[in-house]
Scaffold this motif. Structure first.
Motif, PDB file in Angstrom:
ATOM      1  N   GLY A  24       0.819  -1.204   0.000  1.00 55.53           N
ATOM      2  CA  GLY A  24       0.000   0.000   0.000  1.00 55.53           C
ATOM      3  C   GLY A  24       0.847   1.246   0.000  1.00 55.53           C
ATOM      4  N   ASN A  25       0.350   2.220   0.746  1.00 57.39           N
ATOM      5  CA  ASN A  25       0.898   3.565   0.685  1.00 57.39           C
ATOM      6  C   ASN A  25       2.115   3.717   1.616  1.00 57.39           C
ATOM      7  OD1 ASN A  25       0.986   6.250   0.100  1.00 57.39           O
ATOM      8  ND2 ASN A  25      -0.610   6.809   1.572  1.00 57.39           N
ATOM      9  N   CYS A  26       3.240   3.071   1.251  1.00 56.15           N
ATOM     10  CA  CYS A  26       4.381   3.145   2.171  1.00 56.15           C
ATOM     11  C   CYS A  26       5.698   3.297   1.431  1.00 56.15           C
ATOM     12  CB  CYS A  26       4.425   1.927   3.088  1.00 56.15           C
ATOM     13  SG  CYS A  26       4.822   0.408   2.289  1.00 56.15           S
ATOM     14  N   ASN A  27       6.694   3.762   2.166  1.00 60.98           N
ATOM     15  CA  ASN A  27       8.041   3.800   1.579  1.00 60.98           C
ATOM     16  C   ASN A  27       8.913   2.778   2.291  1.00 60.98           C
ATOM     17  OD1 ASN A  27       9.325   5.329   3.885  1.00 60.98           O
ATOM     18  ND2 ASN A  27       7.688   6.728   3.265  1.00 60.98           N
ATOM     19  N   ILE A  28       9.880   2.238   1.572  1.00 64.22           N
ATOM     20  CA  ILE A  28      10.705   1.155   2.113  1.00 64.22           C
ATOM     21  C   ILE A  28      12.130   1.678   2.321  1.00 64.22           C
ATOM     22  CG2 ILE A  28      11.519  -1.208   1.768  1.00 64.22           C
ATOM     23  CD1 ILE A  28       9.229  -1.505  -0.299  1.00 64.22           C
ATOM     24  N   LEU A  29      12.580   1.537   3.555  1.00 64.73           N
ATOM     25  CA  LEU A  29      13.933   1.962   3.896  1.00 64.73           C
ATOM     26  C   LEU A  29      14.805   0.706   3.948  1.00 64.73           C
ATOM     27  CD1 LEU A  29      14.911   4.793   5.247  1.00 64.73           C
ATOM     28  CD2 LEU A  29      15.090   3.354   7.267  1.00 64.73           C
ATOM     29  N   ILE A  30      15.934   0.717   3.255  1.00 65.95           N
ATOM     30  CA  ILE A  30      16.790  -0.472   3.204  1.00 65.95           C
ATOM     31  C   ILE A  30      18.152  -0.129   3.811  1.00 65.95           C
ATOM     32  CG2 ILE A  30      17.935  -2.097   1.641  1.00 65.95           C
ATOM     33  CD1 ILE A  30      15.531  -1.712  -0.233  1.00 65.95           C
ATOM     34  N   ARG A  31      18.547  -0.909   4.804  1.00 66.84           N
ATOM     35  CA  ARG A  31      19.830  -0.653   5.466  1.00 66.84           C
ATOM     36  C   ARG A  31      20.790  -1.812   5.228  1.00 66.84           C
ATOM     37  NH1 ARG A  31      19.351   4.293   5.960  1.00 66.84           N
ATOM     38  NH2 ARG A  31      18.176   5.214   7.668  1.00 66.84           N
ATOM     39  N   HIS A  32      21.868  -1.487   4.536  1.00 68.04           N
ATOM     40  CA  HIS A  32      22.962  -2.444   4.367  1.00 68.04           C
ATOM     41  C   HIS A  32      24.007  -2.165   5.446  1.00 68.04           C
ATOM     42  CE1 HIS A  32      21.195  -2.707   0.301  1.00 68.04           C
ATOM     43  NE2 HIS A  32      21.602  -3.960   0.385  1.00 68.04           N
ATOM     44  N   LEU A  33      24.941  -3.104   5.580  1.00 66.28           N
ATOM     45  CA  LEU A  33      26.019  -2.907   6.555  1.00 66.28           C
ATOM     46  C   LEU A  33      26.786  -1.615   6.261  1.00 66.28           C
ATOM     47  CD1 LEU A  33      27.620  -3.997   8.934  1.00 66.28           C
ATOM     48  CD2 LEU A  33      28.926  -5.413   7.328  1.00 66.28           C
ATOM     49  N   SER A  34      26.972  -1.303   4.992  1.00 65.42           N
ATOM     50  CA  SER A  34      27.727  -0.093   4.620  1.00 65.42           C
ATOM     51  C   SER A  34      27.023   1.196   5.056  1.00 65.42           C
ATOM     52  CB  SER A  34      27.972  -0.067   3.108  1.00 65.42           C
ATOM     53  OG  SER A  34      26.735  -0.115   2.435  1.00 65.42           O
ATOM     54  N   ASP A  35      25.731   1.116   5.384  1.00 69.74           N
ATOM     55  CA  ASP A  35      25.003   2.294   5.888  1.00 69.74           C
ATOM     56  C   ASP A  35      25.210   2.477   7.394  1.00 69.74           C
ATOM     57  OD1 ASP A  35      23.700   2.848   3.392  1.00 69.74           O
ATOM     58  OD2 ASP A  35      22.398   1.128   3.784  1.00 69.74           O
ATOM     59  N   MET A  36      25.935   1.525   8.020  1.00 68.12           N
ATOM     60  CA  MET A  36      26.058   1.525   9.487  1.00 68.12           C
ATOM     61  C   MET A  36      27.522   1.616   9.912  1.00 68.12           C
ATOM     62  SD  MET A  36      23.338  -1.510  10.321  1.00 68.12           S
ATOM     63  CE  MET A  36      23.145  -1.106  12.053  1.00 68.12           C
ATOM     64  N   GLU A  37      28.277   2.376   9.171  1.00 74.52           N
ATOM     65  CA  GLU A  37      29.720   2.415   9.394  1.00 74.52           C
ATOM     66  C   GLU A  37      30.096   2.703  10.847  1.00 74.52           C
ATOM     67  OE1 GLU A  37      31.668   4.944   6.546  1.00 74.52           O
ATOM     68  OE2 GLU A  37      33.570   4.387   7.530  1.00 74.52           O
ATOM     69  N   GLY A  38      30.943   1.878  11.397  1.00 68.29           N
ATOM     70  CA  GLY A  38      31.450   2.098  12.750  1.00 68.29           C
ATOM     71  C   GLY A  38      30.514   1.675  13.856  1.00 68.29           C
ATOM     72  N   MET A  39      29.342   1.157  13.505  1.00 66.38           N
ATOM     73  CA  MET A  39      28.369   0.846  14.566  1.00 66.38           C
ATOM     74  C   MET A  39      28.579  -0.537  15.169  1.00 66.38           C
ATOM     75  SD  MET A  39      24.832   2.589  13.404  1.00 66.38           S
ATOM     76  CE  MET A  39      24.608   4.303  13.852  1.00 66.38           C
ATOM     77  N   TYR A  40      29.176  -1.445  14.407  1.00 68.98           N
ATOM     78  CA  TYR A  40      29.480  -2.774  14.960  1.00 68.98           C
ATOM     79  C   TYR A  40      30.867  -2.730  15.581  1.00 68.98           C
ATOM     80  CZ  TYR A  40      25.308  -4.648  12.792  1.00 68.98           C
ATOM     81  OH  TYR A  40      23.999  -4.899  12.465  1.00 68.98           O
ATOM     82  N   HIS A  41      30.989  -3.451  16.680  1.00 65.48           N
ATOM     83  CA  HIS A  41      32.204  -3.431  17.471  1.00 65.48           C
ATOM     84  C   HIS A  41      33.423  -3.930  16.678  1.00 65.48           C
ATOM     85  CE1 HIS A  41      34.857  -4.037  20.799  1.00 65.48           C
ATOM     86  NE2 HIS A  41      34.925  -5.324  20.551  1.00 65.48           N
ATOM     87  N   ASP A  42      33.226  -5.009  15.894  1.00 69.71           N
ATOM     88  CA  ASP A  42      34.336  -5.616  15.160  1.00 69.71           C
ATOM     89  C   ASP A  42      34.477  -4.920  13.798  1.00 69.71           C
ATOM     90  OD1 ASP A  42      36.136  -7.236  13.829  1.00 69.71           O
ATOM     91  OD2 ASP A  42      35.328  -9.093  14.672  1.00 69.71           O
ATOM     92  N   LEU A  43      35.253  -3.825  13.792  1.00 71.20           N
ATOM     93  CA  LEU A  43      35.379  -3.003  12.586  1.00 71.20           C
ATOM     94  C   LEU A  43      35.982  -3.802  11.434  1.00 71.20           C
ATOM     95  CD1 LEU A  43      36.743   0.286  14.216  1.00 71.20           C
ATOM     96  CD2 LEU A  43      34.394  -0.181  13.482  1.00 71.20           C
TER      97      LEU A  43
END
Ligand code: S6P
Ligand code: ZN
Length: 186
Positions: free
Chosen positions: A17-36
């Motif tokens: 329906g009437n929605c937008n889809i947001l897609i998050r890849h690992l590359s969109d989360m730079e530095g957020m995971y502990h094991d860089l």
């Protein structure tokens, strides 16, 4: 504005329906995971889809209710389970409700005074995120973690504080067990 319907697939979390889809890849989360190092390797090998959000289009204004589904795919970066970026609401005195449809995980929350709370998420759990608590969702299972969220129209998102400092806890796998540990970088 006129009332409207949309249709949610309870198995996949997709909204038609009437929605937008947001897609998050690992590359969109730079530095957020502990094991860089582990994160860099996966990105260099072609990246990885971590989560999607199906967001129904509603005015971002007081009086309205934002609502969406999030789907976090299973997996780990190093020993840290797949998770969302996490945020405070820009309008900090706004709450949120998460209803889990499928999967298992943890809801990590933290206030600016560093108080931390971790809640279990499983099919049927309804979590209340009170005003002033930053929130991040972690998929600790082997299947997608799918949840429906409702929050005030004017809430907005502030990602900056979490991006620069993270949360004080990490949710990791150790010896086949799910562990909540102190974030050594916090
Ligand atoms: C919005 C709500 C969720 C998240 C979504 C993705 O207030 O908390 O819809 O936006 O789970 O997480 P994040 O931290 O990337 O926005
Ligand atoms: Zn939120």
């Amino acid at each position: 504005m006129e009332p409207f319907n949309n249709y949610l697939n309870f198995n996949t979390g997709e909204i038609l329906g009437n929605c937008n889809i947001l897609i998050r890849h690992l590359s969109d989360m730079e530095g957020m995971y502990h094991d860089l190092e582990a994160a860099r390797k996966i990105i260099n090998e072609g990246d990885r889809l971590i989560y999607r959000v199906y967001n129904i289009d509603v005015p971002e204004k007081y009086g309205h209710l934002q609502h969406c589904t999030s789907i976090i795919y299973p997996g780990r970066i190093g020993n840290e389970y797949h998770m969302t970026k996490g945020h405070f609401h820009a309008q900090e005195d706004t709450a949120e409700i998460y209803l889990v449809l499928q999967g298992t995980g943890k809801l990590l929350m933290q206030k600016k005074d560093r108080e931390v709370k971790v809640l279990d998420m499983q099919s049927g759990s309804i979590s209340y995120i009170p005003p002033y608590w930053a929130h991040r969702t972690i998929n600790t299972g082997n299947t997608p973690l799918i949840f429906f969220a409702v929050y005030p129209g004017e809430a907005g998102h502030n990602y900056g504080i979490i991006k620069s400092k993270g949360f004080s806890k990490l949710i990791i796998e150790k010896d086949g067990q799910i562990k909540v540990i102190d974030n050594p970088n916090y």
